[in-house]
Design a protein around this motif. Sequence first.
Motif, PDB file in Angstrom:
ATOM      1  N   HIS A  46     -17.559  44.013 -17.146  1.00  0.00           N
ATOM      2  CA  HIS A  46     -17.663  42.662 -16.109  1.00  0.00           C
ATOM      3  C   HIS A  46     -17.429  41.378 -16.557  1.00  0.00           C
ATOM      4  N   VAL A 112     -18.661  37.631  -5.589  1.00  0.00           N
ATOM      5  CA  VAL A 112     -18.630  38.828  -5.628  1.00  0.00           C
ATOM      6  C   VAL A 112     -18.719  39.730  -6.770  1.00  0.00           C
ATOM      7  N   HIS A 113     -17.815  39.107  -7.847  1.00  0.00           N
ATOM      8  CA  HIS A 113     -18.022  39.920  -8.960  1.00  0.00           C
ATOM      9  C   HIS A 113     -19.282  39.758  -9.790  1.00  0.00           C
ATOM     10  N   TYR A 115     -22.047  39.012  -8.206  1.00  0.00           N
ATOM     11  CA  TYR A 115     -23.002  39.769  -7.475  1.00  0.00           C
ATOM     12  C   TYR A 115     -23.262  41.393  -7.965  1.00  0.00           C
ATOM     13  N   THR A 116     -21.994  41.820  -8.161  1.00  0.00           N
ATOM     14  CA  THR A 116     -21.880  43.320  -8.650  1.00  0.00           C
ATOM     15  C   THR A 116     -22.633  43.662  -9.752  1.00  0.00           C
ATOM     16  N   TYR A 119     -25.865  44.500  -8.165  1.00  0.00           N
ATOM     17  CA  TYR A 119     -25.865  45.764  -7.245  1.00  0.00           C
ATOM     18  C   TYR A 119     -25.286  47.149  -7.623  1.00  0.00           C
ATOM     19  N   MET A 120     -24.728  47.158  -8.506  1.00  0.00           N
ATOM     20  CA  MET A 120     -24.090  48.500  -9.214  1.00  0.00           C
ATOM     21  C   MET A 120     -24.489  48.606 -10.467  1.00  0.00           C
ATOM     22  N   TYR A 126     -19.328  51.817 -12.511  1.00  0.00           N
ATOM     23  CA  TYR A 126     -19.556  50.676 -12.970  1.00  0.00           C
ATOM     24  C   TYR A 126     -18.154  49.897 -13.390  1.00  0.00           C
ATOM     25  N   PHE A 129     -15.400  50.186 -10.796  1.00  0.00           N
ATOM     26  CA  PHE A 129     -15.721  49.391  -9.305  1.00  0.00           C
ATOM     27  C   PHE A 129     -14.781  47.723  -9.805  1.00  0.00           C
ATOM     28  N   PHE A 130     -15.198  47.356 -11.187  1.00  0.00           N
ATOM     29  CA  PHE A 130     -14.908  46.213 -11.332  1.00  0.00           C
ATOM     30  C   PHE A 130     -13.279  46.094 -11.602  1.00  0.00           C
ATOM     31  N   ILE A 133     -11.913  45.937  -7.614  1.00  0.00           N
ATOM     32  CA  ILE A 133     -12.386  44.544  -7.174  1.00  0.00           C
ATOM     33  C   ILE A 133     -11.176  43.540  -7.615  1.00  0.00           C
ATOM     34  N   PRO A 269     -20.711  45.055  -1.913  1.00  0.00           N
ATOM     35  CA  PRO A 269     -19.731  43.751  -2.583  1.00  0.00           C
ATOM     36  C   PRO A 269     -18.471  43.800  -2.120  1.00  0.00           C
TER      37      PRO A 269
END
Length: 663
Positions: A46, A112-113, A115-116, A119-120, A126, A129-130, A133, A269
């Motif tokens: 992240h 959104v990054h 926030y993720t 949320y995730m 994990y 997902f990053f 996006i 997200p």
Amino acid sequence: MGSGALAWIDKMIAMKTLYLLVPLLPLAGAIVAGLFGRVVGRAGAHWVTILAVLASFLASCVILADVLNGNTFNGAVYTWLQSGGAKLEIGFLVDRLTGLMMVVVTFVSLMVHVYTIGYMAEDPGYQRFFGYISLFTFSMLMLVMSNNFLQLFFGWEAVGVVSYFLIGFWYTRPSAIFANLKAFLVNRVGDFGFVLGIALVLAHFGSLDYATVFSQAGGAAGKTIEVMPGTPWLLLSVICICLFVGAMGKSAQFPLHVWLPDSMEGPTPISALIHAATMVTAGIFMVARMSPLFEHSETALSVVLVIGAITALFMGLIALTQYDIKRVVAYSTLSQLGYMTVALGASAYAAGIFHLMTHAFFKAVLFLAAGSVIIAMHHEQDMRRMGGLKKYMPWTYWTLLIGAIASAGIPPLAGFYSKDAIIEAVHLSRTPGATFAYLCVLSCVFVTAAYTFRLVFMAFHGEPRFDLAHPPHESPKVVTVPLVLLAIPSIGSGWWVGKVVFGDYFGNSIFVSPAHANVAAMREEFHGLWGYTLHGLQSVPFWLALAGIATAWYLYRVRTDLPKRIAVAFGPLYALVERKYGFDELYQWLFAGGARAVGEGFWKGGDQRTIDGVFINGTARLVGWFSSVVSLFQSGLIYKYAVLMLSGILLGLTWFIFLAPRG
């Protein structure tokens, strides 16, 4: 060479470096998080992607400031290949339209990054997902920065492919796999038209470069082609309609809208990223960029106008019947995209892009706030099992309320200014279909306010309808801080209406024919921001929005028994809207069922009966039969061989004596 010239060259080199860094930094972050996620770990994934997108956002801000000072750029980065006289290049067009899109995309993506992270937090995918996006952000930036149709198509397809991965991120869920396949297939339908449009551009203009094509558009205005023998069509009309079919797929316009609500199967997200600032706005951006072509085709503009109007009103009506909190916001997105499309059809490109910008902020707030509610409610999404959340989630409530007010079009929040400009532009438009479109978007003001505040009242007000033994709690700061940062432009971004819509902000980025100068006519009546605001307080859309809010309050706070009675009273009509007008069932039966029937026909009729039954098994049976016949003569008995020999001699003599030709 003077010092001034050297300084200018150094600046240009520095700016070109920034142009490259904006898309490449998210790509680098995606590679690190996606391919080396196990090495860098969760925190590393992240941090590397967030810092990359942050740097991209800051670079975009610098570029926008430079563009506003009059420094634009249009050039190739490198030539991919050359075929005949056509060059296929990768290049950037950085003007005011591009600069605005870059800032909006990178800012929403950054939020959104962040926030993720919250949320995730407990998801095993994990790092993956990053990576997705961040790759999605790269794809969208390549699309908006392109200066030619080839790169536009690359970005166009890239956002489609990555959205497939993201919608089906939770791949163990059958519903998620169905949703991402549906999105992929529906977008392929639109992309087929898009490819045809690009092919026609290359065939008739000999180039894929925007500047070259746009410079020849006026000369091609009267040219015709025969789509069907004996029926001439205007070339630019065919090109523009084909390109718009692509936009209908990406921006989920009727009747290619069916994939967008199902995309809610992905994590929240990505729902915010797809619906707010990236994939679904690609079609809007593309049509605005192609304004030099669309302005020469009244037919294409009329198609855009009518399709957008249908989408705006009829998708908004569906939102009134939904109870899944994310699907309500999803249908809201469809409706707002309809507004943007209507603006394009009315040649109010500036108003459409301005609404794209304001919508990106308040829709991201609505989606991320809905995700915050889902976290607090232990992944419950049915609003009938919520209620009273205002007490437990004040930060989420107030930021969502700001997004709801902006979405409803109440001044002085952002949505009012962009939406009001669109409605007025459509009112002034003389494009065929404008009256129908005006009635649709005007009616949609009431519908938008009603479904938006229906969500607010059902989820956050009234008595709790959840298990009080496990009450919800406010989300962590990594969730609430992005909500606050997005709520700020949801309030104030509309105040730029004078500069962006009524000023000359876009300059040469957008072309409007003098025959379609609706916004120019509105500019003469614009007397500053507060004058525009006061005028809006007296307009029909404002009172329709208030009526929608009041209706939602009465139905979902005062007479909570009425919604069910209304649904029963309207019976089949309500059921039709609730079932999304039957398009899902129709497409499932006609296209999916038809494809299965054709496949079964090829399988049973072609493969089993023809190939296996005739060519393979049939050949084997023929050889077997022939062998059995031959075996009758291979018995090993001498008298049978003697009979066969005598019979042969007899047949030969008969032919020789009676049938052979005489010399």
